[in-house]
Design a protein around this motif. Structure first.
Motif, PDB file in Angstrom:
ATOM      1  N   SER A   1       0.825  -1.212   0.000  1.00  0.00           N
ATOM      2  CA  SER A   1       0.000   0.000   0.000  1.00  0.00           C
ATOM      3  C   SER A   1       0.862   1.265   0.000  1.00  0.00           C
ATOM      4  O   SER A   1       0.471   2.281  -0.571  1.00  0.00           O
ATOM      5  CB  SER A   1      -0.961   0.012   1.186  1.00  0.00           C
ATOM      6  N   ILE A   2       2.035   1.205   0.637  1.00  0.00           N
ATOM      7  CA  ILE A   2       2.939   2.356   0.609  1.00  0.00           C
ATOM      8  C   ILE A   2       3.381   2.624  -0.828  1.00  0.00           C
ATOM      9  O   ILE A   2       3.381   3.764  -1.285  1.00  0.00           O
ATOM     10  CB  ILE A   2       4.154   2.131   1.528  1.00  0.00           C
ATOM     11  N   SER A   3       3.734   1.584  -1.556  1.00  0.00           N
ATOM     12  CA  SER A   3       4.142   1.746  -2.949  1.00  0.00           C
ATOM     13  C   SER A   3       3.012   2.327  -3.790  1.00  0.00           C
ATOM     14  O   SER A   3       3.208   3.279  -4.533  1.00  0.00           O
ATOM     15  CB  SER A   3       4.588   0.408  -3.533  1.00  0.00           C
ATOM     16  N   ASP A   4       1.834   1.749  -3.652  1.00  0.00           N
ATOM     17  CA  ASP A   4       0.698   2.219  -4.451  1.00  0.00           C
ATOM     18  C   ASP A   4       0.316   3.660  -4.132  1.00  0.00           C
ATOM     19  O   ASP A   4      -0.218   4.361  -4.984  1.00  0.00           O
ATOM     20  CB  ASP A   4      -0.503   1.294  -4.257  1.00  0.00           C
ATOM     21  N   GLY A   5       0.619   4.128  -2.919  1.00  0.00           N
ATOM     22  CA  GLY A   5       0.291   5.496  -2.539  1.00  0.00           C
ATOM     23  C   GLY A   5       1.453   6.464  -2.596  1.00  0.00           C
ATOM     24  O   GLY A   5       1.319   7.621  -2.202  1.00  0.00           O
ATOM     25  N   ALA A   6       2.598   6.019  -3.099  1.00  0.00           N
ATOM     26  CA  ALA A   6       3.793   6.871  -3.130  1.00  0.00           C
ATOM     27  C   ALA A   6       3.559   8.111  -3.993  1.00  0.00           C
ATOM     28  O   ALA A   6       2.876   8.057  -5.014  1.00  0.00           O
ATOM     29  CB  ALA A   6       4.993   6.085  -3.653  1.00  0.00           C
ATOM     30  N   GLN A   7       4.157   9.211  -3.570  1.00  0.00           N
ATOM     31  CA  GLN A   7       3.993  10.478  -4.272  1.00  0.00           C
ATOM     32  C   GLN A   7       4.667  10.511  -5.633  1.00  0.00           C
ATOM     33  O   GLN A   7       4.219  11.214  -6.524  1.00  0.00           O
ATOM     34  CB  GLN A   7       4.549  11.626  -3.436  1.00  0.00           C
ATOM     35  N   THR A   8       5.786   9.792  -5.781  1.00  0.00           N
ATOM     36  CA  THR A   8       6.539   9.852  -7.030  1.00  0.00           C
ATOM     37  C   THR A   8       6.934   8.454  -7.493  1.00  0.00           C
ATOM     38  O   THR A   8       7.002   7.512  -6.695  1.00  0.00           O
ATOM     39  CB  THR A   8       7.836  10.674  -6.861  1.00  0.00           C
TER      40      THR A   8
END
Length: 110
Positions: free
Chosen positions: A55-62
């Motif tokens: 989920s961190i990857s999918d929500g990353a800003q860049t």
């Protein structure tokens, strides 16, 4: 979770440049070199992928931070990692497409 900054008397879930989860986890994995295999172990990534990293990857800003998180998954599933990084259009200043694909190809799945 992980500790972003370890002080002499406390631990912070943050970095010196921000408190985004991709920063806190991602900075722990850099740089991606053959020596990264000494740090990024399959059992650890399997344990934290579903509850945190996916989920961190999918929500990353860049794309650069998304790629850093995604590259850790190469020690678990190289094909899934290749699918994930194929969507990356820009890389961190310390990374490149060729380095990312090299890491995926050579990351140990132990």
């Amino acid at each position: 979770g992980v500790v972003g900054i370890l002080w002499s008397s406390k631990a912070d879930y943050a970095t010196f440049f921000g408190n985004n989860p991709e920063f806190i986890y991602g900075i722990q994995f850099l740089p991606f070199t053959p020596a990264t295999a000494l740090l990024v172990k399959r059992a650890w990534i399997e344990k934290i992928w579903a509850p945190y990293l996916h989920s961190i990857s999918d929500g990353a800003q860049t794309d650069a931070w998304r790629e850093i998180i995604d590259l850790t998954y190469a020690v678990v599933d190289k094909n899934a990692t290749l699918e994930r990084i194929a969507r990356i259009e820009s890389h961190d200043d310390g990374n490149s497409a060729s380095n990312a694909y090299y890491w995926v190809a050579t990351a140990p799945e132990l």
